[in-house]
Design a protein around this motif. Structure first.
Motif, PDB file in Angstrom:
ATOM      1  N   THR A   1       0.879  -1.166   0.000  1.00 25.58           N
ATOM      2  CA  THR A   1       0.000   0.000   0.000  1.00 25.58           C
ATOM      3  C   THR A   1       0.914   1.213   0.000  1.00 25.58           C
ATOM      4  OG1 THR A   1      -1.746  -1.123   1.246  1.00 25.58           O
ATOM      5  CG2 THR A   1      -1.787   1.275   1.233  1.00 25.58           C
ATOM      6  N   LEU A   2       0.759   2.089  -0.970  1.00 25.46           N
ATOM      7  CA  LEU A   2       1.601   3.272  -1.099  1.00 25.46           C
ATOM      8  C   LEU A   2       0.749   4.521  -0.929  1.00 25.46           C
ATOM      9  CD1 LEU A   2       3.687   2.239  -4.253  1.00 25.46           C
ATOM     10  CD2 LEU A   2       4.309   1.948  -1.851  1.00 25.46           C
ATOM     11  N   GLU A   3       1.011   5.262   0.125  1.00 22.94           N
ATOM     12  CA  GLU A   3       0.347   6.548   0.348  1.00 22.94           C
ATOM     13  C   GLU A   3       1.354   7.632  -0.006  1.00 22.94           C
ATOM     14  OE1 GLU A   3      -2.713   6.762   0.831  1.00 22.94           O
ATOM     15  OE2 GLU A   3      -3.177   4.703   1.369  1.00 22.94           O
ATOM     16  N   LEU A   4       1.221   8.194  -1.193  1.00 19.91           N
ATOM     17  CA  LEU A   4       2.232   9.097  -1.722  1.00 19.91           C
ATOM     18  C   LEU A   4       1.728  10.544  -1.702  1.00 19.91           C
ATOM     19  CD1 LEU A   4       3.335   6.718  -4.621  1.00 19.91           C
ATOM     20  CD2 LEU A   4       4.168   6.803  -2.264  1.00 19.91           C
ATOM     21  N   GLY A   5       2.049  11.318  -2.691  1.00 21.26           N
ATOM     22  CA  GLY A   5       1.673  12.734  -2.649  1.00 21.26           C
ATOM     23  C   GLY A   5       1.441  13.278  -4.042  1.00 21.26           C
ATOM     24  N   GLY A   6       2.238  14.260  -4.415  1.00 22.77           N
ATOM     25  CA  GLY A   6       2.066  14.895  -5.714  1.00 22.77           C
ATOM     26  C   GLY A   6       1.628  16.337  -5.564  1.00 22.77           C
ATOM     27  N   LYS A   7       1.222  16.904  -6.664  1.00 13.73           N
ATOM     28  CA  LYS A   7       0.856  18.321  -6.675  1.00 13.73           C
ATOM     29  C   LYS A   7      -0.666  18.450  -6.693  1.00 13.73           C
ATOM     30  CE  LYS A   7       3.546  21.293  -8.618  1.00 13.73           C
ATOM     31  NZ  LYS A   7       4.173  21.704  -7.351  1.00 13.73           N
ATOM     32  N   SER A   8      -1.228  18.719  -5.535  1.00 10.64           N
ATOM     33  CA  SER A   8      -2.683  18.805  -5.397  1.00 10.64           C
ATOM     34  C   SER A   8      -3.169  20.212  -5.756  1.00 10.64           C
ATOM     35  CB  SER A   8      -3.098  18.461  -3.968  1.00 10.64           C
ATOM     36  OG  SER A   8      -2.785  17.122  -3.666  1.00 10.64           O
ATOM     37  N   PRO A   9      -4.127  20.318  -6.682  1.00  6.89           N
ATOM     38  CA  PRO A   9      -4.600  21.632  -7.115  1.00  6.89           C
ATOM     39  C   PRO A   9      -5.915  22.060  -6.457  1.00  6.89           C
ATOM     40  CG  PRO A   9      -5.234  19.982  -8.726  1.00  6.89           C
ATOM     41  CD  PRO A   9      -4.584  19.247  -7.570  1.00  6.89           C
ATOM     42  N   VAL A  10      -6.156  23.347  -6.515  1.00  7.03           N
ATOM     43  CA  VAL A  10      -7.458  23.930  -6.195  1.00  7.03           C
ATOM     44  C   VAL A  10      -7.980  24.578  -7.464  1.00  7.03           C
ATOM     45  CG1 VAL A  10      -8.737  25.596  -4.800  1.00  7.03           C
ATOM     46  CG2 VAL A  10      -6.740  24.447  -3.827  1.00  7.03           C
ATOM     47  N   ILE A  11      -9.216  24.277  -7.834  1.00 11.48           N
ATOM     48  CA  ILE A  11      -9.875  25.005  -8.919  1.00 11.48           C
ATOM     49  C   ILE A  11     -10.860  25.983  -8.295  1.00 11.48           C
ATOM     50  CG2 ILE A  11     -11.408  24.902 -10.914  1.00 11.48           C
ATOM     51  CD1 ILE A  11     -10.361  22.191 -11.587  1.00 11.48           C
ATOM     52  N   ILE A  12     -10.662  27.256  -8.551  1.00 14.53           N
ATOM     53  CA  ILE A  12     -11.632  28.273  -8.152  1.00 14.53           C
ATOM     54  C   ILE A  12     -12.486  28.589  -9.375  1.00 14.53           C
ATOM     55  CG2 ILE A  12     -11.934  30.668  -7.423  1.00 14.53           C
ATOM     56  CD1 ILE A  12      -9.488  30.404  -5.707  1.00 14.53           C
ATOM     57  N   THR A  13     -13.783  28.382  -9.251  1.00 18.60           N
ATOM     58  CA  THR A  13     -14.675  28.645 -10.373  1.00 18.60           C
ATOM     59  C   THR A  13     -15.166  30.089 -10.320  1.00 18.60           C
ATOM     60  OG1 THR A  13     -16.703  28.002  -9.235  1.00 18.60           O
ATOM     61  CG2 THR A  13     -15.426  26.234 -10.262  1.00 18.60           C
TER      62      THR A  13
END
Length: 478
Positions: free
Chosen positions: A220-232
């Motif tokens: 089981t791999l709990e990793l990360g990355g670049k999480s975005p926010v979309i503002i509408t």
């Protein structure tokens, strides 16, 4: 873990191998723990956690240089204790055999799924939430009846010493805490665990999975990355700014699901930046001198963050600091909020997970642009939407992929007890939390029960033609 192991590196040091063998013996002596015993262990762990709360807060602050009690209690201890309570309440239901339909062809036999422990499991935990991200997987593994070796981060030595106090007496036969640096982590990953659970970066996750594959160890791999926010276009900018600022300043942005960048309509960018700066001045008016701001974990990571800012600035980015002073303290490795605009894909801060109080702003003209921007990149661990139009929000949800998804909020989606947590693609593999965590650490065993006599056996042995005709009539028709 910076590289794959060579053949010589795969040889474990004697102490690590001895600890693994000891846990194997404990499991062999009692391969199925009664639920009552598992629950007793979890209750004991909960009592010890509550007893050691003050020590954990103090130790965590020492490890970070300074860490707010808010970040340790609300981000580490509270979710851990909540998980224990939730697991205790639901474990009897999770562990029950699950009856399934045998079908006419297997009558009069009955089939079910039974859940058995996998054995000795390995857990590798990170430094950013050294209590929660160490203990919550252990809780789940013990609930499933396993024994555990827990490898803690070398960056949090003071917290590690307190964590060791949790696993004494009877609990020491169910979980052992392992300390060590990169080489030990490499050797740890090569042990023939029944399951290996890793929380950390995507780059190291690849090495962990490669090492585990040599033993066919499931991971089981709990990793990360670049999480975005979309503002509408329909978003309340001030409310969106509050949610974003909370997520970027909690634990100094050292959170795997903290937003790395915000996609905002071009005509709302200035308003968003102004609102973020205003809120920061209100809540963090002393900047790095304030007692409500956690430090970056160490000087190495502080330098990494300042290098990312310098690289972006050299390539034309604008660095916006909400305060004129007290935005950085190299000696204490403390960093205030830095907002970065005019970014491009060549900048390192748009390529690497930030893991700090830096926020990139990317403007867009039409929503399909923003959706395409996300879909052209690896799936993030978290995706956040800020907006009031239900139809638009649902459209974004259907057109994107991410490990977790939240609308008009940030971070807190991972604290929900009854839903799984995990990524996909580059952001992770597998889930934990709730029943999904129990299932991850359990083997779902196909179980068939037949009474004293199966009347079909004689017909099957004789390859009876009538039986075959009946079966073909039942199952092989168009």
């Amino acid at each position: 873990m910076s590289m794959l192991l060579s053949e010589t590196d795969t040889v474990c040091n004697p102490e690590l191998k001895a600890q693994f063998d000891e846990m194997q013996l404990h499991f062999a002596a009692q391969p199925y723990l009664a639920l009552s015993q598992r629950i007793r262990l979890l209750k004991s762990l909960k009592r010890e956690l509550l007893t050691l709360e003050a020590e954990l807060v103090a130790a965590s602050s020492k490890d970070f240089g300074f860490r707010t009690a808010f970040d340790t209690v609300l981000g580490d201890i509270l979710p851990t204790v909540k998980t224990i309570s939730y697991t205790i309440a639901h474990l009897p239901k999770w562990a029950k055999n699950s009856p399934r339909k045998a079908g006419l062809s297997l009558a009069p036999s009955k089939v079910a799924v039974s859940y058995q422990p996998k054995g000795v499991v390995g857990i590798i935990s990170p430094w950013n939430y050294p209590i929660q991200l160490s203990i919550v997987p252990v809780i789940t593994a013990i609930a499933a009846g396993n024994r555990v070796l827990l490898k803690v981060s070398e960056f949090t030595p003071h917290t590690n010493q307190v964590l060791k106090k949790l696993f004494t007496g009877e609990l020491s036969e169910h979980c052992a805490v392992i300390e060590g640096e990169a080489l030990l982590s490499q050797q740890f990953s090569c042990l023939p665990f029944a399951h290996l659970f890793f929380t950390g970066s995507t780059a190291i996750g690849r090495h962990v999975m490669a090492a585990a594959s040599k033993n066919l160890t499931p991971v089981t791999l709990e990793l990360g990355g670049k999480s975005p926010v979309i503002i509408t276009a329909q978003a309340d900018i001030d409310k969106a700014a509050k949610a974003i600022l909370f997520s970027k300043m909690t634990n100094a942005g050292q959170v795997c699901v903290a937003p790395d960048y915000v996609l905002v309509p071009e005509n709302l960018q200035h308003q968003l930046v102004r609102s973020l700066c205003s809120l920061y001045k209100k809540h963090y008016k002393l900047g790095v001198d304030g007692k409500n701001l956690t430090s970056v974990i160490n000087s190495h990571h502080f330098q990494r963050l300042t290098d990312l800012l310098a690289d972006a600035q050299q390539q034309g980015a604008q660095i916006i600091k909400p305060l004129d002073e007290n935005q950085s303290d190299e000696h204490k490795h403390r960093l205030g909020l830095h907002i970065v605009t005019d970014v491009n894909d060549n900048m390192k801060l748009m390529q690497e997970e930030l893991f700090g109080p830096i926020l990139a702003i990317v403007s867009y003209q039409a929503l399909p642009q923003a959706i395409a921007y996300i879909n052209q990149r690896p799936q993030p661990l978290a995706l956040y939407i800020m907006g009031q139009d239900k139809q638009i929000n649902e459209g974004i949800q259907q057109q994107t992929q991410s490990g977790t998804f939240a609308i008009n909020d940030t971070l807190i989606q991972v604290t929900a007890d009854d839903v799984p947590f995990g990524g996909l693609g580059a952001s992770g593999m597998g889930n934990y939390h709730g029943i999904e965590g129990f299932l991850a650490f359990s083997h779902a065993r196909n179980t068939l029960k037949t009474g004293g006599f199966n009347p079909k056996l004689g017909l099957l042995l004789a390859q009876n033609k009538i039986l075959i005709k009946i079966l073909k009539w039942l199952y092989l028709r168009p």
